[in-house]
Design an enzyme around this catalytic site. Structure first.
Site, PDB file in Angstrom:
ATOM      1  N   LYS A  88       0.716  -1.131  -0.214  1.00 56.74           N
ATOM      2  CA  LYS A  88       0.077  -0.018   0.008  1.00 56.74           C
ATOM      3  C   LYS A  88       0.766   1.325  -0.003  1.00 56.74           C
ATOM      4  O   LYS A  88       0.464   2.248  -0.647  1.00 56.74           O
ATOM      5  CB  LYS A  88      -0.742  -0.165   1.356  1.00 56.74           C
ATOM      6  N   GLU A 110     -10.010   6.001   3.226  1.00 51.57           N
ATOM      7  CA  GLU A 110     -10.910   4.914   3.817  1.00 51.57           C
ATOM      8  C   GLU A 110      -9.862   4.037   3.991  1.00 51.57           C
ATOM      9  O   GLU A 110      -8.558   3.703   3.597  1.00 51.57           O
ATOM     10  CB  GLU A 110     -11.934   4.462   2.824  1.00 51.57           C
ATOM     11  N   SER A 372       1.745  -9.703  -0.782  1.00 51.26           N
ATOM     12  CA  SER A 372       1.349  -8.354  -0.779  1.00 51.26           C
ATOM     13  C   SER A 372       1.573  -7.689   0.523  1.00 51.26           C
ATOM     14  O   SER A 372       1.730  -6.575   0.617  1.00 51.26           O
ATOM     15  CB  SER A 372      -0.300  -8.081  -1.155  1.00 51.26           C
TER      16      SER A 372
HETATM   17  C1  LIG Z   1      -5.081  -3.926   1.063  1.00 53.11           C
HETATM   18  C2  LIG Z   1      -4.514  -5.339   0.909  1.00 53.11           C
HETATM   19  C3  LIG Z   1      -5.000  -6.019  -0.031  1.00 53.11           C
HETATM   20  C4  LIG Z   1      -6.111  -5.846  -1.082  1.00 53.11           C
HETATM   21  O1  LIG Z   1      -6.020  -4.751  -1.849  1.00 53.11           O
HETATM   22  P1  LIG Z   1      -5.561  -4.850  -3.499  1.00 53.11           P
HETATM   23  O2  LIG Z   1      -5.859  -3.538  -3.879  1.00 53.11           O
HETATM   24  O3  LIG Z   1      -6.514  -5.902  -3.889  1.00 53.11           O
HETATM   25  O4  LIG Z   1      -3.978  -5.060  -3.653  1.00 53.11           O
HETATM   26  C5  LIG Z   1      -3.976  -7.402  -0.340  1.00 53.11           C
HETATM   27  N1  LIG Z   1      -2.996  -7.536   0.806  1.00 53.11           N
HETATM   28  C6  LIG Z   1      -2.711  -6.642   1.738  1.00 53.11           C
HETATM   29  C7  LIG Z   1      -1.741  -7.052   2.227  1.00 53.11           C
HETATM   30  C8  LIG Z   1      -3.466  -5.576   1.769  1.00 53.11           C
HETATM   31  O5  LIG Z   1      -3.158  -4.685   2.838  1.00 53.11           O
END
Ligand SMILES: *Cc1c(COP(=O)(O)O)cnc(C)c1O
Length: 395
Positions: A88, A110, A372
């Protein structure tokens, strides 16, 4: 970064379904974004912060224990190692720099799991801006540590009843009332130019990955696998490989308690085109076309809409979309922790779970999982599930 943002749409998806006053503000944002992406100082500032503050490039790690067990080469793109613990921050720093360049004093956002809120509050602190974060009560209860982190970073938290969708509703309401602030959106969703802009700031993931896998394997991977909430980490990974037809791109959606239970957030799998939060996309909706209630063990995936470009990819078969249940994600969360010493976010665990299934079906393949985020935020919650012996019913 390319310097053109040419259309407001991806096929039939995207666009700007907003009142005229908001359209004016979005069109101005679009112009400012184009100017910034052409500005060498802006690009230099972004690159420098990505390197020295976020810690990029993030490693591409061959998970050898898992690979040996499953008979495939499984690489993890380590977005979990970024400052603040997820992908993020790539986007929030880009947008906060843009907000600053536009002369804004305050950002609002948000948040679902709190990761986007923490990343936004971090960027705001870094650049000396005020920050308001809107969060659903369900998520605030589940992710107390992130609420404290945001407060520590100097942000004001506004808790609204519900979850991510309600948090976006509340943030949009606040924005329409005072458009002098900057609305910092957390995924490749929302009206144009947000889906383009967030992709621009997340595509660094795929650019690095492409160079890293060519260096390590001297070939491109067979599979790219990423979880899909709004779709920003998946888009960030896929974007650099869109011309590579032999590289299969797979987005993984949350099947929650099971697709047949109605308690899931598998938007691309079971949704139908509709409009939410000012843009057109696949949408989980009731008979009246209103967004349906959604559920996932991972707060960051809990959204009834999805990015317009993913909606377009689904129709044009440029990517495939699979689903993973809460239970399967939880097993993958534990497996990666035990096998590799890496605790993944529950969101990312969905991608890990699907990769495990895929590796068993395609021995010898080379796959890259977008890790992620890190799972520290989820440890307390998972411990609670283990104690109760079953999953909490949160909605
Ligand atoms: C917010 C988040 C997601 C989902 O958001 P995307 O926009 O689909 O990437 C996935 N993994 C983590 C660790 C997140 O914080």
């Amino acid at each position: 970064m390319p310097t053109t943002v040419s259309s407001t749409k991806f096929g039939a998806y995207g666009g700007q379904y907003v009142p005229p006053e908001l359209k004016k503000v979005l069109d101005n944002l679009d112009r400012e974004l184009k100017l910034a992406l052409k500005d060498s100082k802006f690009k230099k500032d972004y690159k420098k912060l990505m390197a020295d503050y976020v810690g990029r490039p993030s490693p591409l790690y061959l998970a050898e224990n898992l690979s040996k067990d499953l008979g495939a080469s499984i690489y993890l793109k380590r977005e979990d190692l970024n400052h603040t613990g997820s992908h993020k921050i790539n986007n929030t720093i880009g947008q906060a720099l843009l907000a600053k360049r536009m002369g804004k004093k305050k950002v609002i956002a948000e948040t679902g799991a709190g990761q986007h809120g923490v990343a936004t509050a971090t960027a705001a602190a870094l650049l000396g801006m005020e920050c308001d974060i809107y969060m659903g009560q369900i998520d605030a209860d589940k992710q107390r540590m992130n609420v404290h982190r945001m407060q520590l970073l100097g942000a004001r938290i506004i808790v609204v009843s519900g979850s991510l969708k309600e948090a976006v509703d509340a943030a949009l309401d606040a924005y329409v009332k005072d458009m002098s602030v900057y609305y910092l959106l957390g995924s490749v969703v929302g009206p144009h130019p947000y889906p383009f802009m967030v992709r621009e700031f997340q595509k660094i993931i795929g650019e690095e990955t492409r160079a890293q896998i060519l260096e390590k394997e001297n070939r491109l991977p067979d599979y790219l696998i990423a979880c899909v909430g709004g779709g920003s980490n998946a888009m960030g990974l896929f974007n650099a490989f869109m011309q590579d037809k032999n590289v299969k791109k797979i987005g993984v959606e949350p099947a929650g308690l099971g697709l047949s239970t109605g308690k899931h957030a598998a938007t691309l799998t079971l949704g139908k085109p509709g409009i939410i939060h000012g843009f057109r996309c696949y949408l989980l909706q009731d008979e009246k076309g209103n967004p349906a209630p959604v559920h996932s063990i991972a707060s960051g995936l809990d959204y009834p809409g999805v990015g317009p470009e993913h909606s377009f990819f689904k129709d044009t078969l440029q990517a495939e979309y699979a689903t993973v249940t809460d239970k399967e994600a939880l097993s993958a969360f534990k497996l990666l922790s035990e096998k590799e010493g890496i605790i993944p976010a529950l969101e990312s665990s969905h991608a890990v779970a699907h990769a495990i299934t895929l590796a068993k079906a395609h021995p010898g393949c080379v796959m890259i999982i977008n890790l992620s985020g890190r799972g520290d935020k989820d440890v307390e919650y998972v411990l609670g599930l283990d104690k109760n012996g079953e999953e909490d019913e949160t909605d």
